[in-house]
Design an enzyme around this catalytic site. Structure first.
Site, short mmCIF file in Angstrom:
data_model
loop_
_atom_site.label_atom_id
_atom_site.label_comp_id
_atom_site.label_asym_id
_atom_site.label_seq_id
_atom_site.Cartn_x
_atom_site.Cartn_y
_atom_site.Cartn_z
N CYS A 37 -18.59 18.28 -11.22
CA CYS A 37 -18.93 17.06 -10.48
C CYS A 37 -18.08 17.06 -9.22
CB CYS A 37 -18.72 15.82 -11.34
SG CYS A 37 -17.02 15.54 -11.86
N LEU B 122 -11.98 5.63 7.75
CA LEU B 122 -12.24 4.98 9.04
C LEU B 122 -13.62 4.33 9.12
CD1 LEU B 122 -10.62 7.65 11.42
CD2 LEU B 122 -9.54 5.68 10.32
N CYS C 272 -14.89 6.60 -8.18
CA CYS C 272 -14.93 6.23 -6.76
C CYS C 272 -16.10 6.92 -6.07
CB CYS C 272 -13.65 6.66 -6.08
SG CYS C 272 -12.20 6.06 -6.90
N ASP D 145 0.85 -1.20 0.00
CA ASP D 145 0.00 0.00 0.00
C ASP D 145 0.88 1.24 0.00
OD1 ASP D 145 -2.11 1.95 0.40
OD2 ASP D 145 -3.33 0.28 1.10
N ASN E 125 -9.42 -1.19 -7.74
CA ASN E 125 -9.43 -0.64 -9.11
C ASN E 125 -9.02 -1.70 -10.12
OD1 ASN E 125 -6.38 -0.19 -9.95
ND2 ASN E 125 -6.56 0.34 -7.79
#
Ligand SMILES: [Zn+2]
Length: 392
Positions: free
Chosen positions: A350, A80, A197, A71, A140
């Site tokens: 957007c 969270l 997302c 990561d 993804n």
């Protein structure tokens, strides 16, 4: 189909380890041999996010001896709600580092290895090579295909999971024994077709439902017990509360694991989340304004029609004063076009600029040649114009 155990048993368990894992040791199918196999196992979890959080916590608690974490991201407050391996004091910290600390608290016998570079075709083979099993917790398509293709080329099994709103899927892909991800989904969808997302959203607890299935399958593969999910796709509907499995066959014409593979090397697909189609990329050239430009237009009282193309629940979280909400879908099906005024300049926005770019392409096609969109969307507005507003 049962599969041979992935790992040989470790030489022994210490007295402390026997105490710790006693509830495993008294299950006949796991027992001392199974626990020692877990101790010897090297599992790599790609992504310490929604799926990676419960997966890492349970793999660590189960006694997997070596856990790798891939990561490159840092913990954000909005994580969270579902990424339970991280806490309030971890916000801003590396996700990999934060996950490592949580694992140490749960099981100090686990060796944790961190990989904090972004996974791509140049490093994936080296990162995956030392591990027995990969757990894919990515969100993804670009990484998903990379993980699949690397696992096929390295002859490694991996446990895949995916989550969207209330729906989850999971499977085990091991091309040496069954289908791979490309046998199920041959090609990634084109950029612009994938919900960004922001359009997606996920029920936090869904991560635990699917992440725990992934750990369950990982433990079975390591210990060589039960019926692995290889060749089957698990489909979970949290609203209906149904689990069903469908068969997935190996495709002899699969581009990577078939008899005549056409994918023979790794591909770096575009990062899909937020990637736009070619038409949209063309439409925005010379037709993009900044959030500050928009603020100036509004201040001057310019003759504009400001359209927010996000979804109603996003509009409820935060919106730009004066914007009219018309979701992207209404432009794609054509129904919004008749609502567009002919005597005003249309300004679209957007969340971050991807969806408004797609809509801009539609409007330009329909003859609204002076239409523009706001680069960076409402996030840029908050950042540059009104930091008192919330983001999401
Ligand atoms: Zn395949």
């Amino acid at each position: 189909m049962s599969l041979p155990p992935l790992d040989e048993p470790a030489a022994d368990l210490s007295v402390d380890e026997v105490k710790r894992y006693s509830r495993h040791l008294i299950i006949p199918d796991v027992g001392m041999a199974g626990q020692k196999r877990l101790k010897n196992a090297k599992v790599l979890v790609v992504g310490a996010g929604g799926l990676g959080s419960p997966a890492l916590l349970y793999l660590a608690a189960a006694g997997v001896g070596t856990l790798g974490i891939v990561d490159f991201d840092t913990v954000d407050e909005s994580n969270l709600q579902r990424q339970i391996i991280h806490g309030v004091s971890d916000v801003g910290k590396s996700k990999a580092e934060s996950a490592k600390e949580s694992i140490a608290e749960i099981n100090p016998y686990v060796k944790v290895i961190l990989h904090t570079d972004r996974l791509d075709s140049s490093n994936v083979m080296d990162i995956f090579a030392p591990y027995d099993l990969i757990v894919d917790g990515t969100d993804n398509f670009a990484t998903r295909y990379l993980v699949n293709d690397a696992c096929v080329l390295l002859h490694k099994p991996y446990v895949w999971g995916s989550i969207y709103r209330f729906d989850g899927q999971a499977s085990v892909f091991w091309a040496d024994y069954g289908p791979c991800y490309r046998c199920l989904y041959p090609e990634p969808p084109p950029p612009g077709m994938v919900p960004s997302c922001a359009e997606g959203g996920v029920l936090g607890v869904l991560c635990a439902s699917i992440g725990s299935i992934q750990v369950n399958e990982a433990i079975k593969l390591i210990a060589g017990i039960g019926e692995p999910l290889a060749g089957r796709l698990m489909i979970y509907d949290a609203l209906e509360m149904t689990y069903r499995t469908v068969r997935v066959n190996k495709d002899p014409d699969c581009a990577i694991c078939g008899t005549n593979p056409t994918v023979t090397e790794l591909i770096d697909y575009d990062a899909f989340c937020g990637a736009v189609s070619e038409e949209a990329a063309e439409a925005v050239v010379g037709s993009t304004i900044s959030a500050k430009d928009l603020a100036a237009m509004l201040d001057r009282g310019d003759n504009i029609y400001l359209v927010d193309v996000r979804e109603p629940n996003e509009y409820e979280i935060v919106s730009i004063p004066g914007a009219t909400l018309i979701p992207k879908g209404e432009f794609l099906n054509g129904s919004a076009l008749e609502k567009m005024p002919q005597d005003k300049q249309i300004v679209l926005h957007c969340k971050s600029g991807a969806r408004s770019a797609e809509v801009l392409a539609v409007l330009k096609n329909a003859g609204f040649s002076d239409a523009v969109h706001v680069g960076g969307g409402v996030l840029a507005w908050v950042n540059q114009v009104d930091p008192s507003l919330p983001t999401y």
